[in-house]
Design a protein around this motif. Structure first.
Motif, mmCIF file in Angstrom:
data_model
loop_
_atom_site.group_PDB
_atom_site.id
_atom_site.type_symbol
_atom_site.label_atom_id
_atom_site.label_comp_id
_atom_site.label_asym_id
_atom_site.label_seq_id
_atom_site.Cartn_x
_atom_site.Cartn_y
_atom_site.Cartn_z
ATOM 1 N N TYR A 1 -7.784 6.691 0.819
ATOM 2 C CA TYR A 1 -6.851 5.568 0.660
ATOM 3 C C TYR A 1 -5.752 5.597 1.724
ATOM 4 O O TYR A 1 -5.578 4.632 2.473
ATOM 5 N N THR B 1 -12.853 1.361 -2.982
ATOM 6 C CA THR B 1 -12.020 2.541 -2.752
ATOM 7 C C THR B 1 -10.616 2.328 -3.293
ATOM 8 O O THR B 1 -10.053 3.195 -3.979
ATOM 9 N N ALA B 2 -10.035 1.166 -2.999
ATOM 10 C CA ALA B 2 -8.674 0.880 -3.455
ATOM 11 C C ALA B 2 -8.595 0.871 -4.973
ATOM 12 O O ALA B 2 -7.680 1.464 -5.559
ATOM 13 N N GLU C 1 0.832 -1.209 0.000
ATOM 14 C CA GLU C 1 0.000 0.000 0.000
ATOM 15 C C GLU C 1 0.865 1.258 0.000
ATOM 16 O O GLU C 1 0.514 2.269 -0.628
ATOM 17 N N GLN D 1 -8.988 4.512 -6.380
ATOM 18 C CA GLN D 1 -7.846 5.379 -6.156
ATOM 19 C C GLN D 1 -6.612 4.944 -6.945
ATOM 20 O O GLN D 1 -5.804 5.778 -7.373
ATOM 21 N N LYS D 2 -6.458 3.650 -7.161
ATOM 22 C CA LYS D 2 -5.355 3.187 -8.009
ATOM 23 C C LYS D 2 -5.558 3.659 -9.451
ATOM 24 O O LYS D 2 -4.593 4.017 -10.140
ATOM 25 N N TYR E 1 -8.152 4.022 4.914
ATOM 26 C CA TYR E 1 -7.867 2.631 4.538
ATOM 27 C C TYR E 1 -6.534 2.170 5.129
ATOM 28 O O TYR E 1 -6.495 1.280 5.986
#
Length: 267
Positions: free
Chosen positions: A138, A243-244, A99, A247-248, A142
């Protein structure tokens, strides 16, 4: 020497400024730490110096503290023997490192984004708000939540190294709020300054976690705690999967806009 081993590192550096240079030369950046309340002997354990490097470091510090005599340098007691070589993470800690890689991809782009940033332009304001959304959703809710709500709680949260990490998380949130305040006030320079400060803070913070904190935690985790962390992290990954992914994709789009592919590949 035992007296100074139990003092916090900021006190030692304040009393003996040359100590900061000795630590820096050993790759230990205690002088720039925001908290600096780790004891001198804990610094050696946390950084897991090889035994010969530990002896050299402590001997040099002892000579600064006691320049007129030869001071006995006790061996620092460690729970786990010193080890060298490549860092190998347990699966849950590797999850956090991965991450960090995503977050670093954004941090690499921040200076490029700031080159021509003007929040008076609607597109630039939207870009800054998108950056804040990435950081808060993120990096903070997260990733940092995994650390603060799960990882740190399986440890002793009174440990000075964890207090330092908490403090840096709080400082990062302060910079993010300051950027939003600058947007509200229409202050372009303030927004630029706090985005720069956030990038610098997180770059150093991630390096400390990847190279110091996480290896130290892994050395002190039982097999059962590794299993608990893996299970809890998997639950969070499922909860934040959308979300991940979003955002990536945002990072990928920025890399295309700012042509950062070559730089990113070297992160």
């Amino acid at each position: 020497m035992e007296h100074y081993l139990n003092k916090n590192i900021k006190e030692v550096i304040l009393a003996f400024p040359e100590t900061a240079d000795i630590l820096n030369e050993a790759g230990i950046s205690c002088a720039s730490c925001n908290v600096g309340t780790c004891r001198l002997k804990d610094v050696v354990d946390v950084h897991n110096l090889p035994l010969d490097e530990e002896q050299t470091l402590m001997t040099r510090i002892a000579r600064v503290i006691y320049p007129d005599r030869e001071a006995e340098v006790p061996r620092i007691k460690r729970k786990i023997p010193a080890a060298g070589g490549e860092i190998k993470y347990s699966p849950p800690l590797r999850n956090l490192v991965d991450e960090h890689t995503v977050i670093k991809r954004l941090l690499v782009l921040v200076p490029r984004i700031l080159e021509d940033l003007d929040i008076a332009r609607e597109n630039d304001r939207k870009l800054v708000l998108d950056l804040i959304d990435f950081i808060r959703s993120y990096a903070d809710r997260y990733h940092h939540a995994k650390e603060e709500d799960i990882l740190f709680k399986v440890l002793d949260e009174d440990l000075e190294i964890l207090k330092s990490m908490h403090e840096e998380h709080r400082a990062g949130r302060g910079h993010v709020q300051a950027v939003l305040d600058a947007l509200e006030a229409g202050n372009n320079q303030e927004a630029r300054d706090h985005l720069t400060a956030y990038g610098q803070l997180l770059t150093g913070h991630i390096k400390k976690e990847d190279e110091i904190l996480y290896p130290w935690i892994d050395r002190n985790l039982s097999v059962s705690k590794v299993g608990v962390l893996f299970t809890r992290f998997t639950e969070i990954d499922k909860k934040f999967s959308d979300t991940a992914s979003r955002q990536k994709e945002f990072i990928r789009s920025l890399e295309e806009i700012f042509n950062g592919e070559e730089v990113i590949n070297n992160v």
